[in-house]
Scaffold this motif. Structure first.
Motif, mmCIF file in Angstrom:
data_model
loop_
_atom_site.group_PDB
_atom_site.id
_atom_site.type_symbol
_atom_site.label_atom_id
_atom_site.label_comp_id
_atom_site.label_asym_id
_atom_site.label_seq_id
_atom_site.Cartn_x
_atom_site.Cartn_y
_atom_site.Cartn_z
ATOM 1 N N ASP A 125 0.838 -1.203 0.000
ATOM 2 C CA ASP A 125 0.000 0.000 0.000
ATOM 3 C C ASP A 125 0.874 1.255 0.000
ATOM 4 N N THR B 62 2.460 1.663 -3.461
ATOM 5 C CA THR B 62 1.489 2.168 -4.436
ATOM 6 C C THR B 62 1.242 3.658 -4.227
ATOM 7 N N ALA B 63 1.096 4.056 -2.954
ATOM 8 C CA ALA B 63 0.840 5.471 -2.659
ATOM 9 C C ALA B 63 2.020 6.343 -3.067
ATOM 10 N N GLU C 286 2.158 6.691 -6.835
ATOM 11 C CA GLU C 286 1.171 7.664 -7.310
ATOM 12 C C GLU C 286 1.658 9.087 -7.046
ATOM 13 N N ALA D 125 2.257 10.856 1.447
ATOM 14 C CA ALA D 125 1.620 9.674 0.876
ATOM 15 C C ALA D 125 1.916 8.431 1.708
ATOM 16 N N ALA E 263 -0.783 6.165 3.936
ATOM 17 C CA ALA E 263 -0.912 4.721 3.720
ATOM 18 C C ALA E 263 -0.707 3.965 5.029
#
Length: 375
Positions: free
Chosen positions: A46, A49-50, A53, A269, A273
């Motif tokens: 997670d 991924t954050a 992004e 980010a 998460a």
């Protein structure tokens, strides 16, 4: 003039930091109060991924008000107080160290003072020094508690701009009773003067059942600030995310001294998460509490003095030559911290296997020292 042209009061000083030893030399690292349990694969995924992004917009500056993060932190803190916390009461920075420094930048400075009670976190006087804030140091009792009458009297006498009160205290692990916080908040204000009382709850999640958070007192005391970190219970020391809860006016004042865009998009980010996995990351807290309490009992059974702890570490002693004990532990691959009052050592709570290794090493180290003393 000597080069470089360093401020005179900084000449000859060494930078702060716990001794760093490779894991090859010390496989069991119990000196910096880290959480020994890392995040799960799901949490790591997670966060990755954050961050990926966030990387798509790294050409743009991050949200300098970190609104989403403050909202998530407020929701998390609201679990510890019946009145709840709103985003306007929250501020975050790169570790609780930067939070503290910003508080001293905004509310300390020349002609002002900061006060705490020793033994306590050794960075506090450095925050004061770095912001040209006078440092005033009271003393704790022999059991590391506060004499509230004496503490309140010192606050009224010195009229500090900032009072720093860690709870649990580092390096002793001692938690403050709620009446201590309220009493000192009252002592720090009045007669046209308002000093801040900063309760540093870096280890707050490890407090024993029945010990409340100072967050509960925020509605009663506008001069109260409660700081937290994601480094300890959240197992995110490498993230560097600290935060505070306070009256919104205090958060607004900190904006004056914060650096532009001080929290990167990547940090924001990753922290968001991690907060999504709060239940998992905090899931080991009860286990670490139990290991801490068992360690306290074991150390006392060895005839040692041990401070009651509400943190994820234990202060124990006393040794005529603590460095000799520290070195013998290191020789056996166990690194603890040589900190606090003379004669004491501090051990972070690790895994059950790590604590068993520590106990074996300490038993051998003390036997060697006693044998040498007898010879």
């Amino acid at each position: 003039m000597t080069f470089p042209p360093l401020r005179e009061e900084l000449r000859g000083l060494q930078p702060y930091g716990a001794p760093q030893v490779s894991t090859e030399q010390a496989p069991v690292q119990l000196n910096t109060n880290e959480n020994p349990y890392g995040p799960s694969a799901a949490c790591i995924a997670d966060i990755a991924t954050a961050v990926a992004e966030a990387a798509t917009t790294l050409n743009r500056y991050p949200d300098r008000e970190h609104v989403a993060l403050r909202t998530a932190l407020a929701a998390y803190l609201s679990r510890d107080t019946p009145r709840g916390v709103v985003p306007e009461q929250v501020w975050a920075a790169n570790g609780s160290n930067e939070v503290m420094l910003q508080l001293l930048q905004a509310f300390g400075g020349p002609g002002r003072s900061a006060l705490s009670f020793a033994p306590t976190y050794s960075m506090y006087p450095e925050y004061a020094r770095d912001t040209s804030t006078a440092w005033v140091q009271g003393r704790r009792a022999d059991d590391f508690s506060l004499d509230l009458d004496a503490a309140a009297a010192l606050v009224r006498e010195q009229r500090p701009s900032v009072v720093l009160l860690p709870s649990p205290n580092n390096p002793t692990g001692t938690a403050l009773p709620p009446e201590a916080v309220g009493r000192l908040c009252e002592a720090a204000s009045g007669d046209g003067w308002d000093g801040l009382v900063v309760v540093d709850e870096a280890y707050g999640e490890f407090r024993r059942a029945g010990v409340p958070s100072a967050l509960e007192l925020l509605p009663q005391h506008r001069n109260l600030v409660v700081t937290r970190t994601m480094s300890k219970a959240f197992a995110a020391a490498g993230l560097r995310l600290g935060y505070l809860a306070a009256d919104p006016a205090i958060c607004d004042a900190i904006r004056v001294v914060r650096l532009p865009y001080h929290l990167s998009a990547v940090t924001q980010a990753a922290a968001l998460a991690a907060l999504r996995h709060a239940e998992e990351l905090l899931g080991r807290v009860d286990e670490l509490r139990a290991e801490r309490d068992e360690t306290v009992s074991w150390l006392r059974a060895q005839g040692l003095r041990v401070a009651d702890s509400d943190a994820n570490f234990v202060l124990f002693g006393t040794f005529a030559d603590r460095h000799a004990v520290w070195q013998r532990l290191l020789d056996r691959g166990v690194l603890v911290r040589e900190v606090g009052p003379e004669g004491w050592l501090r051990v972070s709570v690790g895994t059950a296997d790590e604590m068993q290794t520590f106990k074996q090493a300490l038993t051998q180290a003390m036997a060697e020292v006693m044998e040498e003393d007898a010879s």
